[in-house]
Design an enzyme around this catalytic site. Structure first.
Site, PDB file in Angstrom:
ATOM      1  N   GLY A   1      -2.749   3.900  -3.054  1.00 51.79           N
ATOM      2  CA  GLY A   1      -2.567   2.543  -3.924  1.00 51.79           C
ATOM      3  C   GLY A   1      -2.815   2.535  -5.350  1.00 51.79           C
TER       4      GLY A   1
ATOM      5  CB  SER B   1       1.706   6.633  -7.798  1.00 51.73           C
ATOM      6  OG  SER B   1       3.031   6.724  -8.360  1.00 51.73           O
ATOM      7  NE  ARG B   2       3.518   7.240  -2.450  1.00 50.92           N
ATOM      8  CZ  ARG B   2       3.498   8.014  -1.415  1.00 50.92           C
ATOM      9  NH1 ARG B   2       4.393   8.518  -0.650  1.00 50.92           N
ATOM     10  NH2 ARG B   2       2.223   8.321  -1.152  1.00 50.92           N
TER      11      ARG B   2
ATOM     12  CG  HIS C   1      -0.242   0.517   2.481  1.00 50.08           C
ATOM     13  ND1 HIS C   1      -0.171   1.578   2.910  1.00 50.08           N
ATOM     14  CD2 HIS C   1       0.484  -0.301   3.339  1.00 50.08           C
ATOM     15  CE1 HIS C   1       0.377   1.851   3.911  1.00 50.08           C
ATOM     16  NE2 HIS C   1       0.925   0.435   4.345  1.00 50.08           N
ATOM     17  CB  CYS C   2       1.388   4.065  -1.484  1.00 51.18           C
ATOM     18  SG  CYS C   2       0.364   4.054  -3.005  1.00 51.18           S
ATOM     19  CB  ALA C   3      -1.102   7.956   0.240  1.00 51.00           C
TER      20      ALA C   3
END
Length: 182
Positions: A125, A127-128, A121-123
């Site tokens: 879901g 890009s990163r 996960h990222c903020a």
């Protein structure tokens, strides 16, 4: 051009990848299984321990780790059996995510080999986390970048930033060259 170079499918330009990423978009939720036992999700998913338990998540990769981002970390999951891997990445085109491709792929691969379930996960879901999952599919599963994008986009809308896409293109070219030599 040598016959070796001819057999290597060229990595598409970034604009071609963007077209592929934006094609056939459909509503996706906060978390989606994009490969068997591999999920991409947003920060809210990562912070919902009940949901993680219901999904059977055993490993979490936080692609937005750190106090300035989504500060979960191993302490956040100490009351669970979840193993944690943090990548302190910024979602901007100038950030070099590529040094994290191999170590994160190893973590995901190890987890899946142990019959675990992994949330990356990222903020949001998009890009990163998506870039790290694409790198995993390329490094450990042997997919090309285009194949990896197609697999993930069947289940989730993703859109790694242009800098990450360029880094994935470089990875794709490097892996294709390695494959052609073996």
């Amino acid at each position: 051009m040598s016959s070796e170079e001819e057999s290597v499918a060229p990595t598409p330009p970034t604009c071609g990848l963007l077209g592929l990423l934006l094609k056939n978009r459909h509503p996706t939720g906060a978390v989606n299984e994009v490969w068997p036992d591999l999920f991409i999700g947003n920060a809210a998913t990562a912070q919902d321990k009940t949901l993680l338990q219901n999904l059977g998540i055993t490993h979490v990769v936080n692609a937005a780790d750190g106090p300035q981002h989504i500060d979960t970390g191993p302490r956040f999951y100490k009351d669970t059996n979840i193993l944690y891997h943090g990548v302190e990445a910024t979602d901007c085109r100038g950030f070099d995510l590529s040094p994290f491709f191999s170590e994160t792929s190893d973590f995901i691969h190890r987890a899946l080999s142990e019959k675990g379930k992994v949330l990356v996960h990222c903020a949001r879901g998009i890009s990163r986390s998506a870039a790290l999952v694409l790198a995993f599919l390329m490094i450990k599963v042997g997919l090309t970048l285009v194949e990896a994008v197609e697999v993930v986009c069947r289940s989730r809308n993703i859109l790694p930033n242009v800098g990450f896409l360029n880094q994935l293109c470089e990875l794709d070219s490097t892996l294709a060259l390695q494959r052609s030599k073996t």
